[in-house]
Design a protein around this motif. Structure first.
Motif, mmCIF file in Angstrom:
data_model
loop_
_atom_site.group_PDB
_atom_site.id
_atom_site.type_symbol
_atom_site.label_atom_id
_atom_site.label_comp_id
_atom_site.label_asym_id
_atom_site.label_seq_id
_atom_site.Cartn_x
_atom_site.Cartn_y
_atom_site.Cartn_z
ATOM 1 N N VAL A 101 -5.932 -10.557 3.417
ATOM 2 C CA VAL A 101 -4.561 -9.923 3.576
ATOM 3 C C VAL A 101 -4.350 -10.291 4.799
ATOM 4 N N ASP A 102 -2.697 -10.696 4.588
ATOM 5 C CA ASP A 102 -2.156 -11.241 5.296
ATOM 6 C C ASP A 102 -1.222 -10.397 5.722
ATOM 7 N N PRO A 103 -2.004 -9.938 6.759
ATOM 8 C CA PRO A 103 -1.284 -8.274 7.282
ATOM 9 C C PRO A 103 0.842 -8.694 7.229
ATOM 10 N N ALA A 104 0.853 -9.687 7.510
ATOM 11 C CA ALA A 104 2.575 -10.653 8.145
ATOM 12 C C ALA A 104 3.102 -10.380 7.023
ATOM 13 N N ARG A 105 2.861 -10.038 5.963
ATOM 14 C CA ARG A 105 3.036 -10.578 4.532
ATOM 15 C C ARG A 105 2.825 -9.276 4.005
ATOM 16 N N SER A 106 2.810 -7.845 4.383
ATOM 17 C CA SER A 106 2.403 -6.835 3.908
ATOM 18 C C SER A 106 3.203 -5.387 4.494
ATOM 19 N N ILE A 107 2.670 -4.466 3.742
ATOM 20 C CA ILE A 107 3.505 -2.902 4.363
ATOM 21 C C ILE A 107 3.343 -2.137 3.835
ATOM 22 N N GLN A 108 2.537 -0.983 4.223
ATOM 23 C CA GLN A 108 1.947 0.273 4.221
ATOM 24 C C GLN A 108 3.217 1.046 4.234
ATOM 25 N N ILE A 109 3.410 2.591 3.013
ATOM 26 C CA ILE A 109 5.015 3.022 3.150
ATOM 27 C C ILE A 109 4.284 4.139 2.438
ATOM 28 N N GLY A 110 4.275 5.433 3.312
ATOM 29 C CA GLY A 110 3.288 7.128 2.883
ATOM 30 C C GLY A 110 3.529 6.976 3.771
ATOM 31 N N MET A 111 3.277 6.961 4.763
ATOM 32 C CA MET A 111 2.318 7.605 6.436
ATOM 33 C C MET A 111 3.635 8.706 6.445
ATOM 34 N N ILE B 263 15.131 4.092 -1.017
ATOM 35 C CA ILE B 263 15.074 3.411 -2.365
ATOM 36 C C ILE B 263 14.601 2.507 -2.285
ATOM 37 N N PRO B 264 16.495 2.960 -3.651
ATOM 38 C CA PRO B 264 16.845 1.500 -3.530
ATOM 39 C C PRO B 264 16.731 0.041 -2.258
ATOM 40 N N ALA B 265 16.875 0.674 -1.079
ATOM 41 C CA ALA B 265 16.920 -0.197 0.367
ATOM 42 C C ALA B 265 15.099 -0.623 0.315
ATOM 43 N N LEU B 266 14.288 0.707 0.143
ATOM 44 C CA LEU B 266 12.574 0.440 0.545
ATOM 45 C C LEU B 266 12.473 -1.044 -0.370
ATOM 46 N N TYR C 125 0.417 -5.170 10.251
ATOM 47 C CA TYR C 125 1.363 -4.064 8.896
ATOM 48 C C TYR C 125 2.824 -4.117 9.512
ATOM 49 N N GLU C 126 3.803 -4.075 9.004
ATOM 50 C CA GLU C 126 4.573 -2.930 8.335
ATOM 51 C C GLU C 126 4.485 -1.700 8.087
ATOM 52 N N VAL C 127 4.986 -0.480 8.899
ATOM 53 C CA VAL C 127 4.725 0.414 8.181
ATOM 54 C C VAL C 127 6.588 1.185 7.969
ATOM 55 N N VAL C 128 5.957 1.864 7.271
ATOM 56 C CA VAL C 128 7.270 2.754 6.682
ATOM 57 C C VAL C 128 6.713 4.172 6.185
ATOM 58 N N THR C 129 6.899 5.382 7.120
ATOM 59 C CA THR C 129 6.499 6.647 7.304
ATOM 60 C C THR C 129 7.151 7.135 5.933
ATOM 61 N N THR C 130 7.479 8.424 5.595
ATOM 62 C CA THR C 130 7.917 9.132 4.396
ATOM 63 C C THR C 130 8.819 9.099 4.819
ATOM 64 N N ASP C 131 9.327 9.417 6.694
ATOM 65 C CA ASP C 131 11.049 9.726 6.516
ATOM 66 C C ASP C 131 11.265 9.250 6.596
ATOM 67 N N ASP C 132 10.854 7.927 7.488
ATOM 68 C CA ASP C 132 12.084 6.080 7.090
ATOM 69 C C ASP C 132 12.171 5.566 5.388
ATOM 70 N N GLN D 159 1.245 -0.959 0.243
ATOM 71 C CA GLN D 159 0.591 -0.012 -0.556
ATOM 72 C C GLN D 159 0.763 0.953 0.141
ATOM 73 N N PHE D 160 0.772 2.078 -0.899
ATOM 74 C CA PHE D 160 0.953 3.438 -1.210
ATOM 75 C C PHE D 160 0.420 4.435 -0.643
ATOM 76 N N ASP D 161 0.352 5.005 -0.045
ATOM 77 C CA ASP D 161 -0.770 6.093 0.345
ATOM 78 C C ASP D 161 0.172 6.630 1.654
#
Length: 314
Positions: free
Chosen positions: A176-186, A217-220, A204-211, A144-146
């Protein structure tokens, strides 16, 4: 049925009935690998409305795009048989009934063995897509990009179905299997202190915009592949992931996000995922005047998702 787009060097882009990237309009799903489907509902929008007009706005600007993706070094439509399947029907103003109709339309695509690529619509339409795709593939890895988590329990008057709740409902429904899911951009201000941590609580795994910018970008991109770990994956791209300086016509804009270039760079670096469905959502065309900038961004994002799917084919 030919599944190659109209040649824009032979027929000018302003000629003909707009389909996504000038692809043929599907008269049958037989023989296709992927299908574009409009999901024109904004009955779940808590702020700006108008996303019901997004599918055709995206189609109109997609005529600017070309079939060769130089970042993956492929001609997308020579590798991927794709057509435009038109729009799902909805019941304007009635969220639950609209979700049922959207789900049925996506089911028809999935049941034919075709990967659906949806053009929304507010973000609640993704719940319909997830239901249909999970019925075939089982619980899905969600990418999820959001700029917002969309994992609130309820919105106005205790309503449990809106653009702010689909990814809590998806976990509750087991699609949805949250253990295999990721939210990016909070990012940005919050209603409550747990607006982001509520996603962590769901698994869920959460990657904020700051994160994201700290990680790089390559690592993400590598982290996305590692998180999904080969599971059937559904990718949803809310255009408010991108900073409103570059994509202003969205339902809920949020300052401080990545540029269009940075967002596209991230998508182009994603590899090693098992993509079984995708959508691009939250374009509000009434706010996209006069240049249709956000619609062009949406079309370009969708083209990159099709290229990602095409790259999966050997």
């Amino acid at each position: 049925m030919s599944v190659l787009p109209v040649d824009s060097l032979e027929t000018p882009r302003f000629c003909g009935v707009p389909t996504f990237m000038r692809l043929p309009q599907a008269t049958t799903l037989e023989g296709l690998d992927a299908a574009i489907i409009g999901l024109p509902s904004d009955s779940g929008a808590p702020f700006r409305t108008g996303a019901r007009f997004a599918p055709n706005a995206v189609r109109a600007m997609s005529i600017m795009l070309r079939p060769i993706n130089p970042y993956r070094n492929i001609n997308v439509f020579e590798r991927l048989a794709c057509a435009d399947a038109g729009d799902a029907a909805v019941v304007p103003g009635y969220e639950i009934e609209s979700l049922e109709r959207l789900e049925a339309a996506v089911h028809a695509v999935v049941d034919a063995g075709v990967t659906p690529f949806g053009i929304g619509g507010d973000h609640s339409v993704t719940l319909a897509g997830l239901r249909a795709v999970a019925a075939r593939h089982g619980p899905l890895a969600l990418i999820q990009f959001d700029s917002h988590s969309d994992t609130w329990d309820k919105y106005f008057a205790g309503k449990r179905y809106s653009a702010g709740t689909p990814f809590r409902r998806a976990v509750e429904e087991g699609i949805v299997d949250p253990a295999r899911s990721i939210q990016i951009g909070m990012r940005g201000s919050l209603f409550k202190a747990d607006d982001v941590s509520q996603s962590l609580d769901l698994g869920y795994e959460v990657v904020t915009t700051d994160d994201m910018f700290e990680m790089g970008i390559p690592a993400l991109a590598a982290r996305i592949a590692a998180r999904t770990a080969g599971a059937p994956a559904y990718l949803t791209f809310d255009l408010d992931f991108i900073d409103p300086a570059f994509a202003p016509a969205v339902q809920t804009p949020e300052a401080g996000g990545p540029s269009t270039r940075e967002a596209l760079d991230l998508l182009r670096r994603i590899e090693g995922i098992n993509l079984v469905g995708a959508d691009v959502v939250e374009l509000c065309p009434p706010y996209d005047q006069p240049a249709q900038t956000t619609a062009l961004v949406a079309a370009t994002v969708m083209a990159e998702l099709l290229a990602l799917r095409a790259a999966m084919k050997s």
